[in-house]
Design a protein around this motif. Structure first.
Motif, short mmCIF file in Angstrom:
data_model
loop_
_atom_site.label_atom_id
_atom_site.label_comp_id
_atom_site.label_asym_id
_atom_site.label_seq_id
_atom_site.Cartn_x
_atom_site.Cartn_y
_atom_site.Cartn_z
N TRP A 1 35.73 32.53 29.06
CA TRP A 1 35.43 31.11 29.08
C TRP A 1 36.57 30.31 28.44
O TRP A 1 36.94 29.25 28.92
N GLY A 2 37.13 30.84 27.36
CA GLY A 2 38.28 30.19 26.73
C GLY A 2 39.46 30.10 27.68
O GLY A 2 40.15 29.07 27.75
N LEU A 3 39.70 31.18 28.41
CA LEU A 3 40.78 31.18 29.40
C LEU A 3 40.50 30.14 30.47
O LEU A 3 41.39 29.36 30.84
N TYR A 4 39.27 30.09 30.95
CA TYR A 4 38.93 29.11 31.98
C TYR A 4 39.15 27.69 31.48
O TYR A 4 39.72 26.85 32.18
N GLN A 5 38.71 27.41 30.26
CA GLN A 5 38.88 26.07 29.70
C GLN A 5 40.36 25.72 29.57
O GLN A 5 40.75 24.58 29.84
N ALA A 6 41.18 26.68 29.17
CA ALA A 6 42.63 26.44 29.04
C ALA A 6 43.25 26.16 30.40
O ALA A 6 44.04 25.22 30.56
N PHE B 1 49.64 31.83 30.17
CA PHE B 1 48.41 31.83 29.38
C PHE B 1 48.32 33.18 28.68
O PHE B 1 48.21 34.22 29.33
N GLU B 2 48.38 33.16 27.36
CA GLU B 2 48.34 34.40 26.59
C GLU B 2 46.92 34.63 26.08
O GLU B 2 46.33 33.75 25.45
N VAL C 1 40.06 41.19 29.45
CA VAL C 1 40.11 39.92 30.19
C VAL C 1 41.38 39.86 31.03
O VAL C 1 41.35 39.54 32.22
N THR C 2 42.50 40.20 30.42
CA THR C 2 43.78 40.15 31.14
C THR C 2 43.78 41.11 32.33
O THR C 2 44.15 40.72 33.43
N ASN C 3 43.35 42.35 32.11
CA ASN C 3 43.32 43.33 33.20
C ASN C 3 42.36 42.93 34.30
O ASN C 3 42.68 43.04 35.49
N SER C 4 41.17 42.47 33.93
CA SER C 4 40.18 42.07 34.94
C SER C 4 40.67 40.86 35.72
O SER C 4 40.47 40.77 36.93
N PHE C 5 41.34 39.93 35.04
CA PHE C 5 41.89 38.76 35.72
C PHE C 5 42.98 39.18 36.71
O PHE C 5 42.95 38.81 37.87
N ASN C 6 43.94 39.97 36.24
CA ASN C 6 45.09 40.34 37.06
C ASN C 6 44.76 41.35 38.15
O ASN C 6 45.44 41.38 39.18
N PHE D 1 48.73 39.53 28.41
CA PHE D 1 48.10 40.03 27.20
C PHE D 1 49.04 39.87 26.01
O PHE D 1 50.23 40.15 26.10
N GLU D 2 48.50 39.39 24.90
CA GLU D 2 49.24 39.26 23.65
C GLU D 2 48.36 39.84 22.56
O GLU D 2 47.23 39.41 22.38
N ARG D 3 48.88 40.82 21.86
CA ARG D 3 48.09 41.45 20.79
C ARG D 3 47.63 40.42 19.77
O ARG D 3 48.38 39.53 19.38
#
Length: 117
Positions: free
Chosen positions: A20-25, A39-40, A46-51, A81-83
């Motif tokens: 949801w945070g990614l979507y809002q950004a 978008f980090e 989340v990153t893997n599922s998105f990509n 992805f950013e640690r």
């Protein structure tokens, strides 16, 4: 540089919160008309599922599907992805959002100024 914090009610799972945070950004950047944005996200799932374009009927996947639809209108943009341990700016903003629940910063917020200067 811009930053935004917001507050939402509910009881979502941690992965849904990140999605949801990614979507809002993405929606915010789209509305601002920006392009060439990275978008980090500090969630590998989340990153893997998105990509990898994983689609399912779970709320998490529906949110990410909406993210993919929205980001198509932002030229030359991607999600990476950013640690969490290295993303000090996001961590400081998240902590500050407890005190500034719904703000848009058109300047470098004092809580992250020292990290960026």
């Amino acid at each position: 540089m811009k930053a935004k914090t917001s507050l939402h009610n509910g009881n979502p799972s941690p992965s849904e919160v990140k999605a949801w945070g990614l979507y809002q950004a993405i929606a915010w950047i789209h509305d601002l008309g920006y392009h060439n944005v990275i978008f980090e996200v500090d969630s590998k799932m989340v990153t893997n599922s998105f990509n990898n374009k994983v689609d399912a009927l779970f709320e998490f996947h529906v949110i990410l599907s909406n993210c993919r639809d929205k980001i198509q209108n932002i030229t030359n943009s991607r999600v990476s992805f950013e640690r969490r341990q290295t993303n000090h700016v996001a961590h400081k903003l998240a902590r500050a959002s407890r005190f500034n629940a719904c703000n848009v910063f058109d300047y470098i917020p004092t809580c992250i100024h020292s990290l960026l200067v």
